[in-house]
Design a protein around this motif. Structure first.
Motif, PDB file in Angstrom:
ATOM      1  N   SER B   8     -25.050 -13.374  -4.254  1.00  0.00           N
ATOM      2  CA  SER B   8     -23.921 -12.631  -4.820  1.00  0.00           C
ATOM      3  C   SER B   8     -23.729 -11.257  -4.187  1.00  0.00           C
ATOM      4  O   SER B   8     -22.643 -10.669  -4.268  1.00  0.00           O
ATOM      5  CB  SER B   8     -24.093 -12.490  -6.325  1.00  0.00           C
ATOM      6  N   GLY B   9     -24.805 -10.725  -3.552  1.00  0.00           N
ATOM      7  CA  GLY B   9     -24.692  -9.406  -2.941  1.00  0.00           C
ATOM      8  C   GLY B   9     -24.788  -8.300  -3.986  1.00  0.00           C
ATOM      9  O   GLY B   9     -25.306  -8.530  -5.072  1.00  0.00           O
ATOM     10  N   PRO B  10     -24.304  -7.075  -3.696  1.00  0.00           N
ATOM     11  CA  PRO B  10     -23.493  -6.785  -2.518  1.00  0.00           C
ATOM     12  C   PRO B  10     -24.297  -6.702  -1.226  1.00  0.00           C
ATOM     13  O   PRO B  10     -25.448  -6.302  -1.239  1.00  0.00           O
ATOM     14  CB  PRO B  10     -22.866  -5.436  -2.859  1.00  0.00           C
ATOM     15  N   LEU B  11     -23.646  -7.114  -0.142  1.00  0.00           N
ATOM     16  CA  LEU B  11     -24.204  -7.009   1.182  1.00  0.00           C
ATOM     17  C   LEU B  11     -23.537  -5.809   1.840  1.00  0.00           C
ATOM     18  O   LEU B  11     -22.316  -5.786   1.982  1.00  0.00           O
ATOM     19  CB  LEU B  11     -23.909  -8.290   1.970  1.00  0.00           C
ATOM     20  N   SER B  12     -24.338  -4.804   2.190  1.00  0.00           N
ATOM     21  CA  SER B  12     -23.806  -3.593   2.812  1.00  0.00           C
ATOM     22  C   SER B  12     -24.093  -3.611   4.307  1.00  0.00           C
ATOM     23  O   SER B  12     -25.241  -3.787   4.721  1.00  0.00           O
ATOM     24  CB  SER B  12     -24.431  -2.356   2.164  1.00  0.00           C
ATOM     25  N   VAL B  13     -23.038  -3.416   5.090  1.00  0.00           N
ATOM     26  CA  VAL B  13     -23.154  -3.486   6.554  1.00  0.00           C
ATOM     27  C   VAL B  13     -22.447  -2.276   7.147  1.00  0.00           C
ATOM     28  O   VAL B  13     -21.335  -1.945   6.728  1.00  0.00           O
ATOM     29  CB  VAL B  13     -22.506  -4.787   7.074  1.00  0.00           C
ATOM     30  N   PRO B  14     -23.057  -1.594   8.118  1.00  0.00           N
ATOM     31  CA  PRO B  14     -22.379  -0.449   8.742  1.00  0.00           C
ATOM     32  C   PRO B  14     -21.163  -0.900   9.540  1.00  0.00           C
ATOM     33  O   PRO B  14     -21.140  -2.005  10.110  1.00  0.00           O
ATOM     34  CB  PRO B  14     -23.444   0.130   9.675  1.00  0.00           C
ATOM     35  N   GLU B  15     -20.157  -0.041   9.568  1.00  0.00           N
ATOM     36  CA  GLU B  15     -18.962  -0.324  10.359  1.00  0.00           C
ATOM     37  C   GLU B  15     -19.344  -0.574  11.811  1.00  0.00           C
ATOM     38  O   GLU B  15     -20.149   0.141  12.388  1.00  0.00           O
ATOM     39  CB  GLU B  15     -17.989   0.854  10.271  1.00  0.00           C
ATOM     40  N   GLY B  16     -18.754  -1.629  12.394  1.00  0.00           N
ATOM     41  CA  GLY B  16     -19.027  -1.968  13.781  1.00  0.00           C
ATOM     42  C   GLY B  16     -20.158  -2.965  13.971  1.00  0.00           C
ATOM     43  O   GLY B  16     -20.300  -3.546  15.052  1.00  0.00           O
ATOM     44  N   ALA B  17     -20.950  -3.187  12.941  1.00  0.00           N
ATOM     45  CA  ALA B  17     -22.065  -4.137  13.033  1.00  0.00           C
ATOM     46  C   ALA B  17     -21.580  -5.553  12.725  1.00  0.00           C
ATOM     47  O   ALA B  17     -20.414  -5.774  12.401  1.00  0.00           O
ATOM     48  CB  ALA B  17     -23.173  -3.724  12.064  1.00  0.00           C
ATOM     49  N   SER B  79     -17.504  -5.252  12.343  1.00  0.00           N
ATOM     50  CA  SER B  79     -17.048  -5.135  10.945  1.00  0.00           C
ATOM     51  C   SER B  79     -16.210  -3.882  10.736  1.00  0.00           C
ATOM     52  O   SER B  79     -16.531  -2.802  11.232  1.00  0.00           O
ATOM     53  CB  SER B  79     -18.259  -5.097  10.010  1.00  0.00           C
ATOM     54  N   GLN B  80     -15.144  -4.058   9.967  1.00  0.00           N
ATOM     55  CA  GLN B  80     -14.226  -2.964   9.646  1.00  0.00           C
ATOM     56  C   GLN B  80     -14.223  -2.734   8.140  1.00  0.00           C
ATOM     57  O   GLN B  80     -14.464  -3.667   7.367  1.00  0.00           O
ATOM     58  CB  GLN B  80     -12.811  -3.325  10.107  1.00  0.00           C
ATOM     59  N   PRO B  81     -13.905  -1.514   7.702  1.00  0.00           N
ATOM     60  CA  PRO B  81     -13.807  -1.282   6.253  1.00  0.00           C
ATOM     61  C   PRO B  81     -12.855  -2.256   5.562  1.00  0.00           C
ATOM     62  O   PRO B  81     -13.086  -2.626   4.403  1.00  0.00           O
ATOM     63  CB  PRO B  81     -13.288   0.154   6.168  1.00  0.00           C
ATOM     64  N   GLY B 101     -18.462 -21.780  -4.144  1.00  0.00           N
ATOM     65  CA  GLY B 101     -19.587 -20.953  -4.530  1.00  0.00           C
ATOM     66  C   GLY B 101     -19.082 -19.768  -5.335  1.00  0.00           C
ATOM     67  O   GLY B 101     -17.871 -19.565  -5.474  1.00  0.00           O
ATOM     68  N   LYS B 102     -20.015 -18.975  -5.868  1.00  0.00           N
ATOM     69  CA  LYS B 102     -19.651 -17.824  -6.698  1.00  0.00           C
ATOM     70  C   LYS B 102     -19.167 -16.638  -5.850  1.00  0.00           C
ATOM     71  O   LYS B 102     -18.576 -15.712  -6.383  1.00  0.00           O
ATOM     72  CB  LYS B 102     -20.836 -17.379  -7.549  1.00  0.00           C
ATOM     73  N   GLY B 103     -19.467 -16.668  -4.567  1.00  0.00           N
ATOM     74  CA  GLY B 103     -19.003 -15.614  -3.673  1.00  0.00           C
ATOM     75  C   GLY B 103     -20.051 -14.558  -3.388  1.00  0.00           C
ATOM     76  O   GLY B 103     -20.960 -14.322  -4.204  1.00  0.00           O
ATOM     77  N   THR B 104     -19.919 -13.930  -2.229  1.00  0.00           N
ATOM     78  CA  THR B 104     -20.773 -12.814  -1.820  1.00  0.00           C
ATOM     79  C   THR B 104     -19.894 -11.579  -1.636  1.00  0.00           C
ATOM     80  O   THR B 104     -18.904 -11.626  -0.905  1.00  0.00           O
ATOM     81  CB  THR B 104     -21.493 -13.105  -0.490  1.00  0.00           C
ATOM     82  N   ARG B 105     -20.279 -10.488  -2.302  1.00  0.00           N
ATOM     83  CA  ARG B 105     -19.535  -9.239  -2.126  1.00  0.00           C
ATOM     84  C   ARG B 105     -20.028  -8.533  -0.873  1.00  0.00           C
ATOM     85  O   ARG B 105     -21.223  -8.301  -0.715  1.00  0.00           O
ATOM     86  CB  ARG B 105     -19.707  -8.339  -3.346  1.00  0.00           C
ATOM     87  N   LEU B 106     -19.094  -8.248   0.025  1.00  0.00           N
ATOM     88  CA  LEU B 106     -19.410  -7.558   1.278  1.00  0.00           C
ATOM     89  C   LEU B 106     -18.832  -6.158   1.235  1.00  0.00           C
ATOM     90  O   LEU B 106     -17.654  -5.976   0.907  1.00  0.00           O
ATOM     91  CB  LEU B 106     -18.833  -8.332   2.465  1.00  0.00           C
ATOM     92  N   HIS B 107     -19.668  -5.185   1.583  1.00  0.00           N
ATOM     93  CA  HIS B 107     -19.213  -3.788   1.610  1.00  0.00           C
ATOM     94  C   HIS B 107     -19.496  -3.233   2.996  1.00  0.00           C
ATOM     95  O   HIS B 107     -20.651  -3.197   3.428  1.00  0.00           O
ATOM     96  CB  HIS B 107     -19.938  -2.989   0.536  1.00  0.00           C
ATOM     97  N   ILE B 108     -18.458  -2.829   3.703  1.00  0.00           N
ATOM     98  CA  ILE B 108     -18.615  -2.250   5.036  1.00  0.00           C
ATOM     99  C   ILE B 108     -18.665  -0.733   4.888  1.00  0.00           C
ATOM    100  O   ILE B 108     -17.723  -0.115   4.369  1.00  0.00           O
ATOM    101  CB  ILE B 108     -17.460  -2.661   5.969  1.00  0.00           C
TER     102      ILE B 108
END
Lengths: 116, 110
Positions: B8-17, B79-81, B101-108
């Protein structure tokens, strides 16, 4: 080509009332599915109609019902509303050719139901 | 009970990764696999589908399917915001149903 249309977009009802939501699928799509989405539970499957017949059903109480008309438009009814029924209700249509292809679902904008 | 599982996350990823989203499914005979993106307050929109083992690329998105491991993933390069959203995995088992699925929250992170 028009997309999936859901009406109304927003609805406020009081506990104990009933509500009917409408969904018009993409032209040519015979399968219409309904989902309830809440922040805590995610997307939960309610039921699917195909050619006016309920083909699949999720684990929701009998207060939730639906039907599909000959033009593939579908309605969902919730009776005796409870506070916990507050959610975004999404309708999705698909081509559903019966061969396992064409099953990608296209969603409407949803109806946000608030029960007070 | 046919299942589609996602973190479910949240999955945090830096911009550009590269953002990597994963999904497993229980029905070995599943035929079609989809990724949907859902912005907050909006309805899900289809962004990728894949039917065969291997990779499928579309712009910055790559879907990967491994039927032996019953595993499907979505990679988002650079990855972009604006990629910040909930990503839903969906699977069609042998019949014509589609299971989400229930979904994964992605935060850039900018």
């Amino acid at each position: 080509k028009a997309g999936v249309t859901q009406t109304p977009r927003y609805l406020i009802k009081t506990r104990g009332q009933q509500v009917t939501l409408s969904c018009s699928p993409i032209s040519g799509h015979r399968s219409v599915s309904w989902y309830q989405q809440t922040p805590g539970q995610g997307l939960q499957f309610l039921f699917e109609y195909f050619s006016e017949t309920q083909r699949n059903k999720g684990n929701f109480p009998g207060r939730f019902s639906g039907r599909q008309f000959s033009n593939s438009r579908s309605e969902m009814n919730v009776s005796t509303l409870e506070l916990g029924d507050s959610a975004l209700y999404l309708c999705a249509s698909s081509l559903s050719t019966g061969t396992g292809s064409g099953t990608e679902a296209f969603f409407g904008q949803g109806t946000r139901l608030t029960v007070v | 009970q046919k299942e589609v599982e996602q973190n479910s996350g949240p999955l945090s990823v830096p911009e550009g990764a590269i953002a990597s989203l994963n999904c497993t499914y229980s029905d070995r005979g599943s035929q079609s696999f989809f990724w949907y993106r859902q912005y907050s307050g909006k309805s899900p929109e289809l962004i990728m589908f894949i039917y065969s083992n291997g990779d499928k690329e579309d712009g910055r998105f790559t879907a990967q399917l491994n039927k032996a491991s019953q595993y499907v993933s979505l990679l988002i390069r650079d990855s972009q915001p604006s990629d910040s959203a909930t990503y839903l995995c969906a699977v069609t088992p042998r019949d014509d149903k589609i299971i989400f699925g229930k979904g994964t929250r992605l935060h850039i992170l900018p």
